[in-house]
Design an enzyme around this catalytic site. Sequence first.
Site, short mmCIF file in Angstrom:
data_model
loop_
_atom_site.label_atom_id
_atom_site.label_comp_id
_atom_site.label_asym_id
_atom_site.label_seq_id
_atom_site.Cartn_x
_atom_site.Cartn_y
_atom_site.Cartn_z
N ASN A 6 0.86 -1.18 0.00
CA ASN A 6 0.00 0.00 0.00
C ASN A 6 0.90 1.23 0.00
O ASN A 6 1.49 1.57 1.02
CB ASN A 6 -0.89 -0.04 1.26
CG ASN A 6 -1.77 1.18 1.39
OD1 ASN A 6 -1.86 2.00 0.47
ND2 ASN A 6 -2.43 1.32 2.54
N PHE A 7 0.97 1.89 -1.16
CA PHE A 7 1.86 3.06 -1.27
C PHE A 7 1.29 4.29 -0.57
O PHE A 7 2.01 5.28 -0.39
CB PHE A 7 2.11 3.41 -2.75
CG PHE A 7 3.01 2.45 -3.50
CD1 PHE A 7 3.63 1.39 -2.88
CD2 PHE A 7 3.24 2.65 -4.87
CE1 PHE A 7 4.47 0.53 -3.59
CE2 PHE A 7 4.07 1.80 -5.59
CZ PHE A 7 4.68 0.74 -4.95
N LYS A 8 -0.01 4.28 -0.27
CA LYS A 8 -0.67 5.47 0.30
C LYS A 8 -0.39 6.68 -0.60
O LYS A 8 -0.48 6.55 -1.82
CB LYS A 8 -0.21 5.68 1.75
CG LYS A 8 -0.40 4.41 2.59
CD LYS A 8 -0.17 4.59 4.04
CE LYS A 8 -0.38 3.24 4.75
NZ LYS A 8 -0.23 3.33 6.20
N HIS A 87 -9.77 0.92 4.83
CA HIS A 87 -8.50 1.21 5.51
C HIS A 87 -8.75 2.21 6.64
O HIS A 87 -9.53 3.15 6.49
CB HIS A 87 -7.47 1.74 4.51
CG HIS A 87 -6.09 1.77 5.09
ND1 HIS A 87 -5.67 2.77 5.95
CD2 HIS A 87 -5.06 0.90 4.99
CE1 HIS A 87 -4.42 2.51 6.34
NE2 HIS A 87 -4.03 1.37 5.77
N GLU A 156 -5.49 -4.98 10.50
CA GLU A 156 -4.45 -3.97 10.74
C GLU A 156 -4.78 -3.18 12.00
O GLU A 156 -5.55 -2.20 11.94
CB GLU A 156 -4.38 -3.00 9.56
CG GLU A 156 -4.07 -3.64 8.24
CD GLU A 156 -3.55 -2.62 7.24
OE1 GLU A 156 -2.39 -2.76 6.85
OE2 GLU A 156 -4.28 -1.67 6.91
N GLY A 162 2.23 2.33 10.85
CA GLY A 162 3.15 3.45 10.73
C GLY A 162 3.86 3.81 12.02
O GLY A 162 4.48 4.87 12.12
N SER A 192 3.21 -2.08 10.51
CA SER A 192 4.66 -2.13 10.78
C SER A 192 5.30 -3.47 10.42
O SER A 192 6.18 -3.94 11.14
CB SER A 192 4.94 -1.74 12.23
OG SER A 192 4.55 -0.40 12.46
P1 PGA Z 1 2.71 0.36 7.69
O1 PGA Z 1 1.24 0.56 7.03
O2 PGA Z 1 3.28 -0.89 7.11
O3 PGA Z 1 3.45 1.61 7.28
O4 PGA Z 1 2.50 0.26 9.16
C1 PGA Z 1 0.38 -0.54 6.84
C2 PGA Z 1 -0.93 -0.10 6.23
O5 PGA Z 1 -1.48 0.95 6.64
O6 PGA Z 1 -1.46 -0.78 5.33
#
Ligand code: PGA
Length: 231
Positions: A6-8, A87, A156, A162, A192
């Site tokens: 997931n690049f966001k 999400h 998640e 994050g 993470s």
């Molecule tokens: P992260 O994000 O790996 O940076 O914790 C995961 C996500 O939100 O899908």
Amino acid sequence: MIFAANFKTHHTRTATHAYLEALKEKVSLRPEERIVVFPPATALDSYDTDFTVGAQNAYPTYNGAFTGEIGAEQLEEFGIRAILIGHSERREILGESQSFVAEKFRFFQEAGLEIVYCIGEPLEVREAGDDAVIAFLKAQFEGIDTTYEKLIVAYEPIWAIGTGRAATVAEIAATHAALKDIVAKPILYGGSVKPNNAGEILAIESVDGVLVGSASLEADSFAAIVAAGRA
Ligand code: PGA
């Protein structure tokens, strides 16, 4: 095993082309593996790749008067057949309610897209104990057809996203086992996930893959996560 990136709000279309090329050099998919990459909407394109490219979000409409949104018509142009729904960043920052998330789910189920459906509890719920966590996660299935054949669930925990603090193996194992009683679908863990913890997370029996944010942004690091899943 499913490895999702997931690049966001990171990377451009040019960067995504380079990324997929680099990833192809580093990973040759085994038959039991899938890689799904979710770039930002402006990077959606008709990529020549064995990996699946999906949308991080779209509005539940084919097209229409929804300023700033994209719908199924814009996904169709690039043959996009997978979407992330629910999400926590969309639920929390963009204010998406469970009923709106469920409306999106119904729309894209009807359109036949593969749906990676995200659920996860905030820290105060985790601190309230296992029963509170499961009740919270159950409520996130309200209005969701858990029998949809193209459904993949992503668990998640919000406090792990994050933050560099992934859930422990015990927390993931217990939560995924409880989720398996609610939904008989592949369940990814996210929050993470890094090259150094992916191995132990992917070794958990009830974990069918990972959804990776920050550590997916570099092809090297994402390839290392795939390698860790094979070890
Ligand atoms: P992260 O994000 O790996 O940076 O914790 C995961 C996500 O939100 O899908």
